[in-house]
Design an enzyme around this catalytic site. Sequence first.
Site, PDB file in Angstrom:
ATOM      1  N   ARG A 111     -28.922 -68.683 -93.351  1.00 27.66           N
ATOM      2  CA  ARG A 111     -29.609 -68.772 -94.656  1.00 27.66           C
ATOM      3  C   ARG A 111     -31.125 -68.582 -94.537  1.00 27.66           C
ATOM      4  NH1 ARG A 111     -25.784 -72.779 -95.248  1.00 27.66           N
ATOM      5  NH2 ARG A 111     -24.062 -72.083 -96.547  1.00 27.66           N
ATOM      6  N   LYS A 127     -40.036 -56.425 -98.157  1.00 29.63           N
ATOM      7  CA  LYS A 127     -38.808 -55.750 -98.591  1.00 29.63           C
ATOM      8  C   LYS A 127     -37.977 -55.472 -97.359  1.00 29.63           C
ATOM      9  CE  LYS A 127     -39.909 -53.127-102.753  1.00 29.63           C
ATOM     10  NZ  LYS A 127     -39.964 -51.763-103.294  1.00 29.63           N
ATOM     11  N   GLU A 136     -47.970 -41.575 -96.165  1.00 31.29           N
ATOM     12  CA  GLU A 136     -48.108 -42.868 -96.857  1.00 31.29           C
ATOM     13  C   GLU A 136     -49.572 -43.322 -96.871  1.00 31.29           C
ATOM     14  OE1 GLU A 136     -45.713 -44.396 -98.492  1.00 31.29           O
ATOM     15  OE2 GLU A 136     -43.808 -43.834 -97.575  1.00 31.29           O
ATOM     16  N   LYS A 195     -52.139 -52.490 -99.602  1.00 31.14           N
ATOM     17  CA  LYS A 195     -50.766 -52.940 -99.884  1.00 31.14           C
ATOM     18  C   LYS A 195     -50.732 -54.448-100.090  1.00 31.14           C
ATOM     19  CE  LYS A 195     -45.929 -52.703 -99.001  1.00 31.14           C
ATOM     20  NZ  LYS A 195     -44.799 -52.047 -98.376  1.00 31.14           N
ATOM     21  N   GLU A 244     -41.941 -56.754-107.284  1.00 34.23           N
ATOM     22  CA  GLU A 244     -41.943 -55.487-108.014  1.00 34.23           C
ATOM     23  C   GLU A 244     -41.474 -55.627-109.464  1.00 34.23           C
ATOM     24  OE1 GLU A 244     -41.001 -52.037-105.635  1.00 34.23           O
ATOM     25  OE2 GLU A 244     -40.535 -50.873-107.429  1.00 34.23           O
ATOM     26  N   ARG A 286     -46.482 -53.421-108.477  1.00 38.68           N
ATOM     27  CA  ARG A 286     -46.068 -52.963-107.155  1.00 38.68           C
ATOM     28  C   ARG A 286     -45.457 -51.573-107.236  1.00 38.68           C
ATOM     29  NH1 ARG A 286     -43.249 -56.493-102.260  1.00 38.68           N
ATOM     30  NH2 ARG A 286     -42.925 -54.733-100.877  1.00 38.68           N
ATOM     31  N   ASN A 297     -45.064 -46.607-105.421  1.00 40.48           N
ATOM     32  CA  ASN A 297     -44.062 -45.540-105.463  1.00 40.48           C
ATOM     33  C   ASN A 297     -44.652 -44.193-105.855  1.00 40.48           C
ATOM     34  OD1 ASN A 297     -42.086 -47.363-104.773  1.00 40.48           O
ATOM     35  ND2 ASN A 297     -41.578 -47.840-106.896  1.00 40.48           N
ATOM     36  N   HIS A 320     -42.892 -41.010-104.957  1.00 48.38           N
ATOM     37  CA  HIS A 320     -41.573 -41.364-104.434  1.00 48.38           C
ATOM     38  C   HIS A 320     -40.409 -40.886-105.290  1.00 48.38           C
ATOM     39  CE1 HIS A 320     -43.788 -43.633-101.511  1.00 48.38           C
ATOM     40  NE2 HIS A 320     -42.687 -44.045-100.923  1.00 48.38           N
ATOM     41  N   HIS A 375     -37.600 -39.003-103.395  1.00 49.94           N
ATOM     42  CA  HIS A 375     -36.195 -39.426-103.293  1.00 49.94           C
ATOM     43  C   HIS A 375     -35.254 -38.295-103.688  1.00 49.94           C
ATOM     44  CE1 HIS A 375     -37.523 -43.894-103.548  1.00 49.94           C
ATOM     45  NE2 HIS A 375     -37.555 -43.433-102.318  1.00 49.94           N
ATOM     46  N   HIS A 400     -39.254 -38.901 -94.486  1.00 45.53           N
ATOM     47  CA  HIS A 400     -39.647 -39.638 -95.691  1.00 45.53           C
ATOM     48  C   HIS A 400     -41.113 -39.402 -96.080  1.00 45.53           C
ATOM     49  CE1 HIS A 400     -39.708 -42.803 -98.689  1.00 45.53           C
ATOM     50  NE2 HIS A 400     -40.760 -43.324 -98.086  1.00 45.53           N
TER      51      HIS A 400
HETATM   52  N1  LIG Z   1     -39.480 -52.104 -96.377  1.00 45.81           N
HETATM   53  C1  LIG Z   1     -40.322 -51.278 -96.929  1.00 45.81           C
HETATM   54  O1  LIG Z   1     -41.168 -51.674 -97.742  1.00 45.81           O
HETATM   55  C2  LIG Z   1     -40.257 -49.825 -96.566  1.00 45.81           C
HETATM   56  C3  LIG Z   1     -41.287 -48.971 -96.948  1.00 45.81           C
HETATM   57  C4  LIG Z   1     -41.236 -47.640 -96.536  1.00 45.81           C
HETATM   58  C5  LIG Z   1     -40.162 -47.185 -95.768  1.00 45.81           C
HETATM   59  N2  LIG Z   1     -39.176 -48.060 -95.426  1.00 45.81           N
HETATM   60  C6  LIG Z   1     -38.051 -47.616 -94.590  1.00 45.81           C
HETATM   61  O2  LIG Z   1     -38.558 -47.242 -93.327  1.00 45.81           O
HETATM   62  C7  LIG Z   1     -37.645 -46.338 -92.716  1.00 45.81           C
HETATM   63  C8  LIG Z   1     -38.419 -45.219 -92.071  1.00 45.81           C
HETATM   64  O3  LIG Z   1     -39.269 -45.767 -91.084  1.00 45.81           O
HETATM   65  P1  LIG Z   1     -39.834 -44.894 -89.882  1.00 45.81           P
HETATM   66  O4  LIG Z   1     -40.389 -43.635 -90.410  1.00 45.81           O
HETATM   67  O5  LIG Z   1     -40.675 -45.806 -89.073  1.00 45.81           O
HETATM   68  O6  LIG Z   1     -38.494 -44.474 -89.135  1.00 45.81           O
HETATM   69  P2  LIG Z   1     -37.754 -44.960 -87.801  1.00 45.81           P
HETATM   70  O7  LIG Z   1     -37.738 -46.415 -87.685  1.00 45.81           O
HETATM   71  O8  LIG Z   1     -36.432 -44.265 -87.821  1.00 45.81           O
HETATM   72  O9  LIG Z   1     -38.656 -44.356 -86.657  1.00 45.81           O
HETATM   73  C9  LIG Z   1     -38.782 -42.943 -86.524  1.00 45.81           C
HETATM   74  C10 LIG Z   1     -38.454 -42.487 -85.107  1.00 45.81           C
HETATM   75  O10 LIG Z   1     -39.541 -42.811 -84.251  1.00 45.81           O
HETATM   76  C11 LIG Z   1     -39.082 -43.488 -83.092  1.00 45.81           C
HETATM   77  N3  LIG Z   1     -40.185 -44.352 -82.696  1.00 45.81           N
HETATM   78  C12 LIG Z   1     -40.591 -45.501 -83.275  1.00 45.81           C
HETATM   79  N4  LIG Z   1     -41.727 -45.933 -82.721  1.00 45.81           N
HETATM   80  C13 LIG Z   1     -42.053 -45.044 -81.744  1.00 45.81           C
HETATM   81  C14 LIG Z   1     -43.117 -44.931 -80.814  1.00 45.81           C
HETATM   82  N5  LIG Z   1     -44.137 -45.809 -80.822  1.00 45.81           N
HETATM   83  N6  LIG Z   1     -43.116 -43.895 -79.956  1.00 45.81           N
HETATM   84  C15 LIG Z   1     -42.117 -42.967 -79.991  1.00 45.81           C
HETATM   85  N7  LIG Z   1     -41.093 -43.003 -80.855  1.00 45.81           N
HETATM   86  C16 LIG Z   1     -41.062 -44.041 -81.719  1.00 45.81           C
HETATM   87  C17 LIG Z   1     -37.827 -44.178 -83.520  1.00 45.81           C
HETATM   88  O11 LIG Z   1     -36.989 -44.419 -82.424  1.00 45.81           O
HETATM   89  C18 LIG Z   1     -37.230 -43.168 -84.498  1.00 45.81           C
HETATM   90  O12 LIG Z   1     -36.509 -42.200 -83.792  1.00 45.81           O
HETATM   91  C19 LIG Z   1     -36.705 -45.868 -93.819  1.00 45.81           C
HETATM   92  O13 LIG Z   1     -35.446 -46.456 -93.618  1.00 45.81           O
HETATM   93  C20 LIG Z   1     -37.340 -46.396 -95.087  1.00 45.81           C
HETATM   94  O14 LIG Z   1     -36.395 -46.713 -96.080  1.00 45.81           O
HETATM   95  C21 LIG Z   1     -39.209 -49.364 -95.806  1.00 45.81           C
END
Ligand SMILES: NC(=O)c1ccc[n+]([C@@H]2O[C@H](COP(=O)([O-])OP(=O)(O)OC[C@H]3O[C@@H](n4cnc5c(N)ncnc54)[C@H](O)[C@@H]3O)[C@@H](O)[C@H]2O)c1
Length: 371
Positions: free
Chosen positions: A123, A145, A187, A229, A239, A243, A247, A250, A254, A268
């Site tokens: 929990r 999030k 971003e 942020k 949100e 917030r 987006n 976005h 999407h 992304h």
């Molecule tokens: N929670 C939120 O508010 C929020 C906001 C934006 C995006 N997201 C989510 O984030 C995700 C995308 O995140 P991301 O772009 O970090 O993707 P990811 O976590 O898949 O990382 C991208 C790639 O980089 C590699 N990697 C990570 N750190 C590294 C490093 N230091 N050196 C070499 N390789 C490395 C990973 O293994 C992966 O293959 C999506 O699922 C998206 O929905 C969440």
Amino acid sequence: MTGRVDCVRVDLGPRSYEVRIGEGLLARAGEEIAPLLARPRVAVLTDETVAALHLPALRAGLGGIEVTALALPPGEATKGWAEFSRAVDWLLAAKVERRDIIVALGGGVIGDLAGFAAAVLRRGVRFVQIPTTLLAQVDSSVGGKTGINSVHGKNLIGAFHQPALVLADIAVLATLPARDFLSGYGEVVKYGLLGDEAFFAWLEAAGPALAAGDVAARQEAVRRSVAMKARIVERDETEAGDRALLNLGHTFCHALEKATGYSARLLHGEGVAIGCALAFELSQRLGLCSQEAPSRVRAHLRAMGMKVDLADIPGDLPGPEALLSFMAQDKKVVDGRLRFILARGIGEAFVADDVPGDAVMRLLADACAER
Ligand SMILES: NC(=O)c1ccc[n+]([C@@H]2O[C@H](COP(=O)([O-])OP(=O)(O)OC[C@H]3O[C@@H](n4cnc5c(N)ncnc54)[C@H](O)[C@@H]3O)[C@@H](O)[C@H]2O)c1
């Protein structure tokens, strides 16, 4: 520790926490995390790529703190029920208790999954984000999030669960492939575009050095992004209003991600950059901002070697009608009117609830025609 550490506080009453940003934070993770621990032990969730590159440094940095770690496969496909339930069962088998700390070491995929696991395990247990991509440092690790994807769509299962601490080590970005770095930069640009023209102007000047590896410039970009942020999340944690400004770009993004099957054809942050360019173009067509604003957005993205137009996405794309229908599924449509983040100028975004569908349709038709 090689340089200064910046500290951005996210003020959310009893859920407040700090985002510490600096070079070499992994090496001193022990002293950073120790004050949060009830006993000298942490459970680390990471992915295989990040584990190979950075887990040894984190283990060393945690010093006398016992570390148990699980590395999941890298990639978006990990963010689903299968790996999530594997992670939760592993945490239970590792006897993680209510007062323990889970550490998320990785990009947004690991941060979102580990945060959600922390939200539901017993929990709710506390967790520390150690974001290793630029996207995770400036966006996903901050704001609480958490969640996973469903067959029905991205991020549909989740919870708001704020981390207890975020450690953004700028040095780990050095191992990030250039394409992933620039995707995260999408971003960063978004923050300037939505609320801080001076930051955007700074990025226009510092962007190339930052992409080339300038650590001080990277740290400044992360600090300013996180600060923006944090202020928005403080105003609207769940949100209900403001917030949504985060987006910007976005809704287009999407639709494009869906059109490309969430594949490597479009990352992304690349979709966010194209989406920001489209949002400014739409704002200009609706008479909200000058012609100069979208040109300036596009010029900066081009100068950074980023994707700007639909033509920059490899392979086939569906036509404008299909793209519009993807958007309609993503956001609520009321009487053919869509909710978008638009802008009165660079740094002046606002939530527009009544965007006429035909204006968006014409924009998409023109964008598709240029391919
Ligand atoms: N929670 C939120 O508010 C929020 C906001 C934006 C995006 N997201 C989510 O984030 C995700 C995308 O995140 P991301 O772009 O970090 O993707 P990811 O976590 O898949 O990382 C991208 C790639 O980089 C590699 N990697 C990570 N750190 C590294 C490093 N230091 N050196 C070499 N390789 C490395 C990973 O293994 C992966 O293959 C999506 O699922 C998206 O929905 C969440």
